[in-house]
Scaffold this motif. Sequence first.
Motif, mmCIF file in Angstrom:
data_model
loop_
_atom_site.group_PDB
_atom_site.id
_atom_site.type_symbol
_atom_site.label_atom_id
_atom_site.label_comp_id
_atom_site.label_asym_id
_atom_site.label_seq_id
_atom_site.Cartn_x
_atom_site.Cartn_y
_atom_site.Cartn_z
ATOM 1 N N GLU A 30 41.814 37.686 33.396
ATOM 2 C CA GLU A 30 42.445 36.563 33.966
ATOM 3 C C GLU A 30 43.975 36.527 33.957
ATOM 4 O O GLU A 30 44.307 36.264 35.088
ATOM 5 C CB GLU A 30 41.805 35.326 33.748
ATOM 6 N N ILE A 31 44.651 36.816 32.848
ATOM 7 C CA ILE A 31 45.967 36.738 32.831
ATOM 8 C C ILE A 31 46.465 37.808 33.646
ATOM 9 O O ILE A 31 47.433 37.698 34.535
ATOM 10 C CB ILE A 31 46.537 37.052 31.295
ATOM 11 N N ILE A 32 45.949 39.086 33.757
ATOM 12 C CA ILE A 32 46.427 40.136 34.594
ATOM 13 C C ILE A 32 46.339 39.828 36.097
ATOM 14 O O ILE A 32 47.128 40.050 36.854
ATOM 15 C CB ILE A 32 45.522 41.474 34.075
ATOM 16 N N ASN A 33 45.050 39.231 36.369
ATOM 17 C CA ASN A 33 44.730 38.956 37.804
ATOM 18 C C ASN A 33 46.012 37.818 38.141
ATOM 19 O O ASN A 33 46.471 37.885 39.300
ATOM 20 C CB ASN A 33 43.482 38.243 37.908
ATOM 21 N N LEU A 34 46.131 36.900 37.583
ATOM 22 C CA LEU A 34 47.084 35.813 37.736
ATOM 23 C C LEU A 34 48.559 36.293 37.967
ATOM 24 O O LEU A 34 49.227 35.917 38.870
ATOM 25 C CB LEU A 34 47.009 34.689 36.883
ATOM 26 N N PRO A 41 53.153 37.951 48.493
ATOM 27 C CA PRO A 41 53.892 37.074 49.344
ATOM 28 C C PRO A 41 53.224 35.526 49.580
ATOM 29 O O PRO A 41 52.256 35.327 49.332
ATOM 30 C CB PRO A 41 53.838 37.747 50.662
ATOM 31 N N LYS A 42 54.060 34.764 49.709
ATOM 32 C CA LYS A 42 53.661 33.185 49.719
ATOM 33 C C LYS A 42 52.921 32.993 51.088
ATOM 34 O O LYS A 42 53.119 33.732 52.039
ATOM 35 C CB LYS A 42 55.078 32.490 49.949
ATOM 36 N N GLY A 43 52.022 32.137 51.054
ATOM 37 C CA GLY A 43 51.053 31.987 52.220
ATOM 38 C C GLY A 43 51.858 31.179 53.284
ATOM 39 O O GLY A 43 52.780 30.575 52.859
ATOM 40 N N THR A 133 44.705 38.251 48.138
ATOM 41 C CA THR A 133 44.120 39.269 47.308
ATOM 42 C C THR A 133 42.551 39.310 47.862
ATOM 43 O O THR A 133 42.218 38.341 48.672
ATOM 44 C CB THR A 133 43.714 38.377 45.857
ATOM 45 N N ARG A 134 41.944 40.390 47.471
ATOM 46 C CA ARG A 134 40.534 40.766 48.088
ATOM 47 C C ARG A 134 39.709 39.524 47.766
ATOM 48 O O ARG A 134 38.725 39.490 48.650
ATOM 49 C CB ARG A 134 40.182 42.387 47.372
ATOM 50 N N GLU A 151 34.030 45.704 54.012
ATOM 51 C CA GLU A 151 34.000 46.913 54.063
ATOM 52 C C GLU A 151 35.076 47.623 55.067
ATOM 53 O O GLU A 151 35.804 48.478 54.884
ATOM 54 C CB GLU A 151 32.770 47.695 54.248
ATOM 55 N N LEU A 152 34.989 47.013 56.281
ATOM 56 C CA LEU A 152 35.780 47.467 57.319
ATOM 57 C C LEU A 152 37.287 47.145 57.090
ATOM 58 O O LEU A 152 38.195 47.911 57.402
ATOM 59 C CB LEU A 152 35.569 46.660 58.692
ATOM 60 N N LEU A 153 37.620 46.142 56.461
ATOM 61 C CA LEU A 153 38.925 45.681 56.137
ATOM 62 C C LEU A 153 39.592 46.820 55.053
ATOM 63 O O LEU A 153 40.655 46.928 55.186
ATOM 64 C CB LEU A 153 39.064 44.410 55.580
ATOM 65 N N ASN A 154 38.852 47.214 54.262
ATOM 66 C CA ASN A 154 39.222 48.123 53.162
ATOM 67 C C ASN A 154 38.784 49.517 53.170
ATOM 68 O O ASN A 154 39.113 50.180 52.111
ATOM 69 C CB ASN A 154 38.891 47.421 51.646
ATOM 70 N N THR A 155 38.418 49.953 54.476
ATOM 71 C CA THR A 155 38.115 51.387 54.645
ATOM 72 C C THR A 155 39.341 51.916 55.013
ATOM 73 O O THR A 155 40.232 51.407 55.959
ATOM 74 C CB THR A 155 37.341 51.555 55.676
#
Length: 661
Positions: A30-34, A41-43, A133-134, A151-155
């Motif tokens: 979780e530390i790595i993820n955060l 980039p800021k939303g 993030t995904r 799948e389509l977004l990450n192909t």
Amino acid sequence: MDKGSGRVSDLRYLQLLARQYPNTRAASSEIINLQAILNLPKGTEHFMSDLHGEYEAFLHILNSASGAVREKCDILFENTMTREERARLATLIYYPEEKLREIHETVGDIGEWYKLTLHRLIEICRLVTSKYTRSKVRKALPADYAYIIDELLNTNYEVHNKKDYYENILSTIIHLGRAEDFIIAVSGVIKTLIVDHLHIVGDIFDRGPRADIILDSLMAHHSVDIQWGNHDVLWMGAATGSRTCIATVLNNSITYNNLEVIETGYGISLRPLALFANEVYRDVDVSRFLPKGPVDAATFDAKDAALAARMHKAIAVILFKLEGQIILRNPEFGMDDRLLLDKIDYANRTVRIGGADYPLRDTELPTVDRANPYALSPEEERVMAQLKAAFLSSEKLQRHARFLYTKGGLYKCYNGNLLYHGCIPMNDDSSFMEFSIGCEKLAGRAFFDHAEALARQGYYAPEGSPEKQSGKDFLWFLWCGRNSPLFGRDHIATFERALVPDETTWVERKNPYYSYYNDADVCIRILREFGLEGPHCHIVNGHVPVKSKDGENPIKAGGRLIVIDGGFCRAYQPTTGIAGYTLIYNSWGIRIASHEPFSGRENAIRNNKDIVSTSVVFERMESRIKIAETDIGEELRRNIEDLKWLLIAFKTGEIKERNSY
């Protein structure tokens, strides 16, 4: 572990945290993820204000994200599609169900159109989601198509094997007759994720036809906050059962011939008021109380106009009485000079205002007891009891009121910006004005915090308690009280506009704040009062329409304050010259969009007519803003620090790991 080192070292807190992250592996992951999220980039934030029930214009600007959707179409397809084709694609994203029905009438090879359109929508969706993030994207996907869209977004389309895989997915969608459902789903994802967070800076209600439709849409939005406007707290007060707020809501609605939101939107019957008005005001002059604004002659005849005028006069007189009762009940409001019913000279047809006598257009007030002018007649008491019961029992109105209390407040500090609807009340010397309403003298942020607590008390305090009554009265004060932070004037001239022909009495003097909000030093002082400091901090202010046709600029105080009164209300547009402003704050900076009046949903769908908008970037950052620099980033850093303390607790054995093998 040092248990005196603050919140993160508290063992009991860490034990609770360990339920979610039971071992070193889970906490480290979780530390790595955060930490990775901090570098994204800021939303994008979208700011809108003063919607005033104009639901068609609101929904269009919401769907288009103030032009951001069209901008993405242009970025991707400027060299491969004509302007008209890009406009048609943008309209499809805004209104997919309606546009698809039209497409069937105009497209020959529908299968080929499906395939090409799906390719384009996936490209736009991929661009829109690239900053997230995904995991966040997956959470925003509709359940039925989540796996396929992911799948389509990450192909990688360039890889030969994946290209066939990609094409096969789209072909199967079309073959199974699911293309239209899929287009609707992908369009929804684009509209959801093109804006990360929505700010509504007040005034959802009144003037326009269906504020309830706007609120239904806001309740379905994935991330929104609301800064209450004076029209919002008025309806919130009506939802508490405040008779004065209910009478004001009805007076406003009948004045502008806008009863649709009450009767259709909230299912509140006005039959008790109509019966009372027809009985008591049938032979009374009501010419001063005819509805204003556009009237459909096909559905609104002379009899309807006469009934509306009677209802208007009936509720206006009730309102003048109830306002008087609140003022008498709350001397701390400092509004005794607004007690006018007892200042009427019926023999001379005049009223005394501020020490001078003014002629009256109308003194036929059959329910006013001259010996006790602020008392409701028994018939008026019955009418208001029935109307109060109707407002309290409207499930939809109560649901919307709870939403406004849950998501709303008087102000919001968010990513370095201070958002509020009206003003920070000031004295003539620019010092913050003090109030003593249910408190010792308070000003600035302290009064805002106290005022918000009183407003919540009006809804949540026990029925029949003194706290409930004072809270309900204060909601009315926020609507129109002297120098209220949401109203920002010394009085509201409802009585004078209805009955006094001398228009000099109609003037509602603005609070000195509006003389000072062009001063950068004053704006910096306001920001500091609310704990914000730095070159990129701004005030985002609603409430007062910007008269752009007269050369007025919404960007004030050298960019420290931005007025974004949406100007959605059609009644204001001849005065302002435009349909107002919205604001977009993304990772590259802040831009303000000015909008021309909306020509209607049907025209937008049939002719691909967008709201004509002009965007001006007034602040561009030196480098792209990361999440680490936002309020969310600050929260994530605190979470990371907590997790690091949890790792220490695991290593020292103060908390035992679970399922670590």
